[in-house]
Design a protein around this motif. Structure first.
Motif, short mmCIF file in Angstrom:
data_model
loop_
_atom_site.label_atom_id
_atom_site.label_comp_id
_atom_site.label_asym_id
_atom_site.label_seq_id
_atom_site.Cartn_x
_atom_site.Cartn_y
_atom_site.Cartn_z
N ASP A 19 10.43 3.71 20.68
CA ASP A 19 10.49 2.96 21.94
C ASP A 19 9.12 2.35 22.25
OD1 ASP A 19 13.02 3.90 22.04
OD2 ASP A 19 12.80 5.03 23.91
N ASN A 20 9.13 1.11 22.70
CA ASN A 20 7.91 0.44 23.12
C ASN A 20 8.22 -0.31 24.41
OD1 ASN A 20 5.46 -0.75 23.41
ND2 ASN A 20 5.46 -1.82 21.44
N ILE A 21 7.98 0.35 25.53
CA ILE A 21 8.31 -0.15 26.86
C ILE A 21 9.82 -0.39 26.92
CG2 ILE A 21 7.70 -1.78 28.69
CD1 ILE A 21 5.09 -2.30 27.25
N ALA A 22 10.29 -1.64 26.99
CA ALA A 22 11.73 -1.90 27.13
C ALA A 22 12.34 -2.38 25.82
CB ALA A 22 11.98 -2.93 28.23
N HIS A 23 11.72 -2.09 24.69
CA HIS A 23 12.24 -2.51 23.40
C HIS A 23 12.43 -1.32 22.48
CE1 HIS A 23 11.72 -6.92 23.84
NE2 HIS A 23 10.73 -6.56 24.64
N LEU A 24 13.53 -1.32 21.75
CA LEU A 24 13.70 -0.40 20.64
C LEU A 24 13.13 -1.09 19.41
CD1 LEU A 24 14.86 2.18 19.34
CD2 LEU A 24 16.97 0.90 18.95
N MET A 25 12.06 -0.54 18.84
CA MET A 25 11.37 -1.16 17.72
C MET A 25 11.80 -0.54 16.40
SD MET A 25 9.62 -3.35 19.40
CE MET A 25 8.53 -3.99 18.11
N HIS A 26 11.69 -1.33 15.33
CA HIS A 26 12.09 -0.86 14.00
C HIS A 26 11.08 -1.32 12.97
CE1 HIS A 26 14.10 -1.77 10.06
NE2 HIS A 26 14.50 -0.51 10.23
N THR A 27 10.78 -0.45 12.03
CA THR A 27 9.98 -0.79 10.86
C THR A 27 10.56 -0.08 9.66
OG1 THR A 27 7.75 -0.80 9.88
CG2 THR A 27 8.32 1.06 11.30
N ARG A 28 10.43 -0.69 8.48
CA ARG A 28 11.07 -0.16 7.28
C ARG A 28 10.10 -0.16 6.11
NH1 ARG A 28 15.14 1.35 4.44
NH2 ARG A 28 15.61 0.55 2.38
N ARG A 29 10.19 0.88 5.28
CA ARG A 29 9.50 0.91 4.00
C ARG A 29 10.54 1.00 2.90
NH1 ARG A 29 5.16 5.51 2.73
NH2 ARG A 29 6.96 6.64 1.87
N ALA A 30 10.66 -0.06 2.13
CA ALA A 30 11.67 -0.12 1.08
C ALA A 30 11.34 0.83 -0.06
CB ALA A 30 11.81 -1.55 0.57
N ALA A 31 12.35 1.18 -0.83
CA ALA A 31 12.16 2.07 -1.97
C ALA A 31 11.19 1.44 -2.97
CB ALA A 31 13.50 2.34 -2.65
N GLY A 32 10.28 2.27 -3.49
CA GLY A 32 9.35 1.80 -4.51
C GLY A 32 8.16 1.05 -3.98
N THR A 33 8.00 0.96 -2.66
CA THR A 33 6.87 0.25 -2.08
C THR A 33 6.05 1.19 -1.22
OG1 THR A 33 8.00 -0.44 -0.05
CG2 THR A 33 8.28 -1.84 -2.00
N THR A 34 4.84 0.74 -0.85
CA THR A 34 3.98 1.51 0.04
C THR A 34 3.75 0.78 1.36
OG1 THR A 34 2.01 0.50 -0.96
CG2 THR A 34 2.79 2.59 -1.90
N GLN A 35 4.33 -0.42 1.48
CA GLN A 35 4.09 -1.24 2.67
C GLN A 35 5.22 -1.08 3.68
OE1 GLN A 35 1.25 -3.07 3.15
NE2 GLN A 35 0.56 -2.11 1.24
N TRP A 36 4.83 -0.98 4.94
CA TRP A 36 5.80 -0.97 6.02
C TRP A 36 5.98 -2.38 6.56
CZ3 TRP A 36 8.59 3.26 7.48
CH2 TRP A 36 8.17 4.49 6.98
N SER A 37 7.21 -2.73 6.91
CA SER A 37 7.46 -4.06 7.47
C SER A 37 6.85 -4.16 8.85
CB SER A 37 8.97 -4.32 7.56
OG SER A 37 9.58 -3.43 8.49
N ALA A 38 6.56 -5.40 9.27
CA ALA A 38 6.05 -5.61 10.62
C ALA A 38 7.08 -5.12 11.63
CB ALA A 38 5.75 -7.09 10.84
#
Length: 720
Positions: A293-312
């Motif tokens: 949760d970020n104030i009035a937003h449900l936020m999402h971030t993902r790290r795909a299989a085989g990667t080390t980077q999280w999505s914005a």
């Protein structure tokens, strides 16, 4: 596999070209489906059905709590094991019971009682190794001021839980979670006055390791932990997140397979917002999805299989929240579905992330009722999601259910009894066939105004029969589409009344929307749409639902503007599949587009010539009861003619039905059986806003008209 990741397979539609060069372009589709599993037995799951769930069956008492006249012993949880067995948890603050419905069975086994599992934060969890575990804190007999963290296991195919295992000594209260790696390794985490601890077990015969501290005391300004979550990815990597109380700082640790220590999860940054409440989930294809949760937003971030980077981080739902959020449902087409309680908002919400990684641009609602609570979701057969919730006010609460697929919702169904004054939180899970099973409590008030539990109830769906032509409310009767200022609605009824359903979908003015048969083989009638540019599409739906413009669809043609008439006549070829019929504006020829049996259409064939002189063509259904669908036509002199279908893609010569007929009608729809006598009727709207019914006589003609749907003003509504 867990209930979250167990594959529930639908129809994959891949466009292919299927038309001669001289005709307007038409695209077909090839359907493919697969399912895993074996014949259903008490210990092996049946193959998951590829069709949408059928109609809801009658309620049945689930006797997990035999003391039905007590307020204690209500429903706590319902999960699905990897093989499709169902497990329920009932009880209160004193003790709890588990009950199992084996895969392929319809009845529940005798309860297994856990007299010391009535304490804080008892969990029933379905794990990635196919097992179900019961986790709880039990008071130590040798030290009443401390507790044991216990785990009991329902192994895949077993019909009873194991004896409890003792993991570690713990305080009475605090967070604890359990997760399993695909290789059977178990990871347990728990908090002890602000210190997070972890232990592991290598397999069924292994022993739990000594607890390891993952942090020191809470940082300055914090006191204990406000939330914690754990997941293990497909490759065995574990991800643990928690939030400190007061300071709101979020900690994220991970442990790779074979590693000896937990390390900081690089790149995963969650703002220290009040009540961020991060939740982490492992996707069936690998990687992690994190929500917060970020104030009035449900936020999402993902790290795909085989990667080390999280999505914005992206907003997954305006005014959504991890509080009351369902476990995400990963759909066969790659979409990700979430829903939840009101949270910050005034209404329940849902959101979908497409396979391409795009969230819906604004929060969607699945119910207009302001009092919605206890939302649950499960992946069910045919690539659908079954959603359950409780809605209403005190003394008048109901358990509700609806089915979602590709942007389309079924009409909400009330499952609980009208006599119940209020209900407990409903729980939903999928059985071995992918069918939804819903359990809920029903209560009433005693003479002293206390809550009395008088039943734990169950509802599930039946097998899906072949749909009746034009049945879009899933009641086995043909329906009308009505398009007006409030959008597209389905009108169902009988010979005296036509009533609009609650569900409406919005289409651009000038769009032609027609009832169509089942294109994708899920047992639900779909919808044909031609827009103002001439593009023709079929929108696969779920039974009892209507699509929206953004819903998944299969392109029939990029440009059908050369046709001045498009009809949905049902089956004209005798193969049991609905077809399309068109008329060329320049030549007056009729063309048939027959289904190809694989989710698309064959190249067009000539169905008749000389139809250019008729000002209206009407799909009529089977008027003479010879098993073949017929066609009606009104000529320039307002005479109504019948063309009998042959079942071989053509029609016989015409026969007169009515003389001087139709001058006052703006719309005419045939093929309905509103009178319930098994004969095809006809409904007409006149220019004064009245609806009229001509009952079919079963011999190719009709009786005199009678007014139907008197309570509706049809002046601004067009029917199809």
């Amino acid at each position: 596999m867990t209930s979250q990741s167990r594959a529930v397979l639908g129809i994959a539609l891949t466009p292919v070209l299927a038309l001669s060069a001289a005709a307007p372009a038409v695209a077909g589709a090839t359907a493919t489906a697969s399912a895993t599993g074996t014949t259903a037995t008490a210990s092996a799951a049946a193959a998951v059905e590829t069709r949408a769930p059928g109609p809801w069956g009658t309620r049945a008492l689930h006797a997990a709590n035999p003391n039905a006249d007590s307020a204690s012993g209500g429903l706590n949880a319902l999960v699905s094991a990897g093989n499709g067995a169902l497990v329920s948890l009932t009880g209160d603050g004193l003790s709890r019971s588990t009950r199992i419905r084996p895969a392929g069975a319809t009845g529940w086994l005798a309860p297994q009682n856990w007299p010391d599992a009535g304490g804080y934060n008892t969990e029933l969890v379905s794990l990635g190794d196919g097992s179900v575990r019961l986790v709880w804190r039990a008071k130590r007999a040798d030290d009443h001021s401390n507790y044991w963290l216990k785990v009991a296991t329902l192994a895949p195919g077993a019909t009873a839980f194991s004896e409890p295992e003792y993991v570690a000594a713990v305080p009475e209260k605090g967070y604890h979670h359990l997760a399993a790696a695909p290789d059977g390794r178990l990871i347990a985490v728990w908090s002890v006055y602000g210190v997070v601890k972890a232990a592991e077990k290598s397999g069924p015969q292994g022993a739990w390791t000594a607890p390891a501290d993952l942090n020191e005391q809470p940082p300055s300004g914090s006191r204990d932990i406000s939330s914690m979550d754990l997941a293990v990815a497909k490759d065995g990597t574990a991800l643990l997140v928690w939030q400190w109380r007061t300071s709101n700082a979020v900690v994220a640790l991970e442990k790779a397979p074979g590693a000896t220590a937990w390390t900081a999860a690089q790149g995963l940054s969650i703002p220290a917002e009040d009540l961020a409440r991060p939740k982490v989930f492992a996707g069936p294809q690998g990687g992690f999805d994190v929500f917060y949760d970020n104030i009035a937003h449900l936020m999402h971030t993902r790290r795909a299989a085989g990667t080390t980077q999280w999505s914005a981080p992206r907003s997954a739902a305006n005014y959504g929240s991890t509080y009351g959020m369902t476990t995400p449902v990963y759909l066969p087409n790659g979409d990700l579905f979430i829903a939840g309680d009101p949270g910050y908002s005034t209404g329940a919400w849902y959101s979908v992330r497409s396979a391409a990684g795009v969230w819906q641009p604004y929060t969607q609602r699945f119910s207009t009722h302001k009092k919605v609570r206890a939302v649950g979701a499960a992946a069910t057969s045919g690539g659908t999601v079954t959603l359950t919730w409780r809605e209403g006010y005190s003394y008048e609460e109901y358990t509700m259910a609806a089915v979602f697929k590709g942007g389309t919702w079924s009409a909400p169904r009330r499952l609980s009894a009208t006599t119940a004054q209020f209900t407990g939180a409903p729980e939903v899970a999928a059985d071995a066939l992918g069918r939804p099973v819903v359990l809920w409590d029903e209560y009433k008030r005693s003479e002293t105004n206390s809550a009395i539990l008088y039943g734990v109830y169950q509802a599930t769906t039946a097998a899906r029969a072949l749909p009746k032509w034009r049945d879009h409310t899933d009641d086995g009767k043909a329906d009308l589409f009505g398009q007006g200022s409030t959008g597209l609605k389905v009108y169902a009824g009988d010979a005296t009344k036509l009533s609009a359903g609650q569900r409406a979908s919005t289409w651009v003015t000038g769009t032609q929307v027609l009832p169509f048969g089942d294109l994708d083989g899920d047992g639900c009638n779909d919808v044909f749409v031609r827009n103002r540019r001439g593009e023709a599409d079929v929108y696969p739906t779920i039974c009892g639902g209507l699509p929206d413009l953004q819903s998944f669809h299969v392109k029939v043609s990029s440009d059908w503007s050369a046709y001045d008439t498009v009809l949905s006549p049902g089956d004209l070829t005798g193969d049991g599949r609905a077809d399309l019929l068109t008329r060329s504006a320049s030549t007056g020829k009729l063309y048939l587009y027959a289904q190809n049996g694989t989710g698309g259409f064959k190249a067009r064939t000539l169905a008749g010539s000389g139809f250019g002189g008729y000002k209206r063509l009407i799909a009529a259904g089977d008027l003479n009861r010879d098993g073949k669908n017929d066609l009606l036509a009104i000529d320039a002199s307002n005479e109504l003619w019948r063309f009998n279908g042959t079942g071989a893609e053509t029609f016989t010569s015409r026969s007169l039905v009515f003389k001087d007929w139709g001058t006052s009608y703006k719309d005419v729809v045939g093929g309905l059986d509103l009178s319930g006598d098994g004969r095809a009727d006809m409904v007409s709207l006149d220019k004064d806003g009245r609806a009229w019914l001509n009952r079919g006589n079963g011999q190719g003609g009709f009786g005199n008209r009678s007014q139907v749907g008197k309570s509706t003003n049809w002046s601004s509504i067009r029917i199809s």
